[in-house]
Design an enzyme around this catalytic site. Structure first.
Site, PDB file in Angstrom:
ATOM      1  N   THR A 232       0.855  -1.182   0.000  1.00 21.32           N
ATOM      2  CA  THR A 232       0.000   0.000   0.000  1.00 21.32           C
ATOM      3  C   THR A 232       0.894   1.235   0.000  1.00 21.32           C
ATOM      4  O   THR A 232       2.096   1.153   0.197  1.00 21.32           O
ATOM      5  CB  THR A 232      -0.911   0.048   1.236  1.00 21.32           C
ATOM      6  OG1 THR A 232      -0.109   0.285   2.412  1.00 21.32           O
ATOM      7  CG2 THR A 232      -1.689  -1.245   1.409  1.00 21.32           C
TER       8      THR A 232
ATOM      9  N   ALA B  39       3.163  -1.104   4.734  1.00 21.94           N
ATOM     10  CA  ALA B  39       2.474   0.111   5.174  1.00 21.94           C
ATOM     11  C   ALA B  39       3.505   1.231   5.224  1.00 21.94           C
ATOM     12  O   ALA B  39       4.535   1.099   5.887  1.00 21.94           O
ATOM     13  CB  ALA B  39       1.838  -0.104   6.538  1.00 21.94           C
TER      14      ALA B  39
ATOM     15  N   ILE C 286       7.404  -2.212   7.002  1.00 24.33           N
ATOM     16  CA  ILE C 286       7.404  -0.756   6.987  1.00 24.33           C
ATOM     17  C   ILE C 286       7.999  -0.241   5.683  1.00 24.33           C
ATOM     18  O   ILE C 286       9.143  -0.551   5.338  1.00 24.33           O
ATOM     19  CB  ILE C 286       8.198  -0.186   8.179  1.00 24.33           C
ATOM     20  CG1 ILE C 286       7.705  -0.805   9.495  1.00 24.33           C
ATOM     21  CG2 ILE C 286       8.083   1.328   8.209  1.00 24.33           C
ATOM     22  CD1 ILE C 286       6.227  -0.631   9.765  1.00 24.33           C
ATOM     23  N   LYS C 287       7.208   0.556   4.987  1.00 24.44           N
ATOM     24  CA  LYS C 287       7.640   1.112   3.708  1.00 24.44           C
ATOM     25  C   LYS C 287       8.231   2.503   3.960  1.00 24.44           C
ATOM     26  O   LYS C 287       7.572   3.373   4.533  1.00 24.44           O
ATOM     27  CB  LYS C 287       6.435   1.188   2.768  1.00 24.44           C
ATOM     28  CG  LYS C 287       6.762   1.215   1.292  1.00 24.44           C
ATOM     29  CD  LYS C 287       5.460   1.073   0.505  1.00 24.44           C
ATOM     30  CE  LYS C 287       5.694   1.090  -0.986  1.00 24.44           C
ATOM     31  NZ  LYS C 287       4.399   1.068  -1.704  1.00 24.44           N
ATOM     32  N   ILE C 288       9.467   2.685   3.533  1.00 31.07           N
ATOM     33  CA  ILE C 288      10.189   3.927   3.796  1.00 31.07           C
ATOM     34  C   ILE C 288      10.793   4.443   2.495  1.00 31.07           C
ATOM     35  O   ILE C 288      11.390   3.666   1.738  1.00 31.07           O
ATOM     36  CB  ILE C 288      11.296   3.699   4.851  1.00 31.07           C
ATOM     37  CG1 ILE C 288      10.658   3.412   6.214  1.00 31.07           C
ATOM     38  CG2 ILE C 288      12.243   4.889   4.939  1.00 31.07           C
ATOM     39  CD1 ILE C 288      11.644   3.178   7.328  1.00 31.07           C
TER      40      ILE C 288
END
EC number: 2.2.1.2
Length: 217
Positions: free
Chosen positions: A27, A56, A82-84
Site C-alpha cells: 500500500t 504500510a 514498513i515502507k520507507i
C-alpha cells in the site's frame, strides 16, 4: 516468483486471494486515501485477509519521526512491513529499524546505486519503479537486472519487489530476470488471465459440447 497486490481495496484483495495467486500486499498513502478509512484500521483488515507481507508506508520525513511511526505500524500485525522512501533520513531509519528486526521495504528506488545503499542499511525489500523509469525513456527492466546481479555478487538477503508495473510483460520480464517479487495493480493482475486463443478455445469446446448433447438426446 511471488506476486503482491498493490492496493488498499478490500474487495480487490479478497478477490485475488480467492484466486490463490497473491502472496502479499503493498500500500501507499495515495492508495489508502482513496478508500476513505482510517489508515491503521485498513492495514489491520488487509492483514486479516492475506497472511503474507503487507507494506504500510510512513508519512514522516524526519528519521526520528519515521522510526516512531514505524514502530506503531509494526504493532498492528506481525506481517506488517514498513515502507520507507529512499532518502538519507530513510536510510538512517532503516538502519535502526532493521537492527530491531523490523522489516523495511525501501521504496521509490530508481537506480542501482540507491538499491545498494538500501540493502547496505538493512532493508529487507527494495522496490525499484520500472514503469516510471519507462515513462522517461529509461529502461526499468535493466535496473532490475542490475539489482539482481548486485544481490548475487554480494549475497545480500534483501528481496526485490518490482513496482510501478504497468502490464503483464513487465511481470513476465521480471520473472525471467529472476526478481523475487512483483507488486501489481488489480487491473494488471486481471489482464494476466487474458489471451484470445483461450477465449476461442472455450467457445469452441462449449459449441462442440452443445452439439454433442443435441445429437444424443
Amino acid at each position: 516468483m511471488k506476486i503482491f497486490l498493490d492496493t488498499a481495496n478490500l474487495e480487490e484483495i479478497k478477490t485475488a486471494a480467492d484466486w490463490g495467486v497473491i502472496d502479499g500486499v503493498t500500500t501507499n498513502p495515495t492508495l489508502v486515501a482513496k478508500e476513505n478509512v482510517p489508515f491503521e484500521k485498513r492495514i489491520k483488515e488487509i492483514c486479516e485477509i492475506v497472511k503474507g507481507p503487507v507494506s504500510a508506508e510512513v508519512t514522516a520525513l524526519n528519521w526520528n519521526e519515521m522510526i516512531e511511526e514505524a514502530k506503531k505500524l509494526a504493532e498492528i500485525d506481525k506481517h506488517v512491513v514498513i515502507k520507507i522512501p529512499m532518502t538519507k533520513d530513510g536510510l538512517k531509519a532503516t538502519k535502526v529499524l532493521s537492527e530491531e528486526n523490523i522489516a523495511v521495504n525501501m521504496t521509490l528506488i530508481f537506480s542501482s546505486a540507491q538499491a545498494l545503499l538500501a540493502m547496505k542499511a538493512g532493508a529487507r525489500y527494495v522496490s525499484p519503479f520500472v514503469g516510471r523509469l519507462d515513462d522517461i525513456s529509461s529502461d526499468g527492466m535493466k535496473l532490475i537486472e542490475e539489482i539482481v546481479q548486485i544481490i548475487e555478487n554480494y549475497d545480500f538477503r534483501a528481496e526485490i519487489i518490482v513496482a510501478s508495473v504497468r502490464h503483464p510483460m513487465h511481470i513476465v520480464h521480471a520473472a525471467l530476470i529472476g526478481a523475487d517479487i512483483v507488486t501489481v495493480p488489480f487491473k494488471v493482475l486481471q489482464s494476466m488471465f487474458n489471451h484470445p486463443l483461450t477465449d476461442i478455445g472455450i467457445d469452441r469446446f462449449m459449441k462442440d459440447w452443445k452439439d454433442y448433447q443435441n445429437r444424443t438426446k
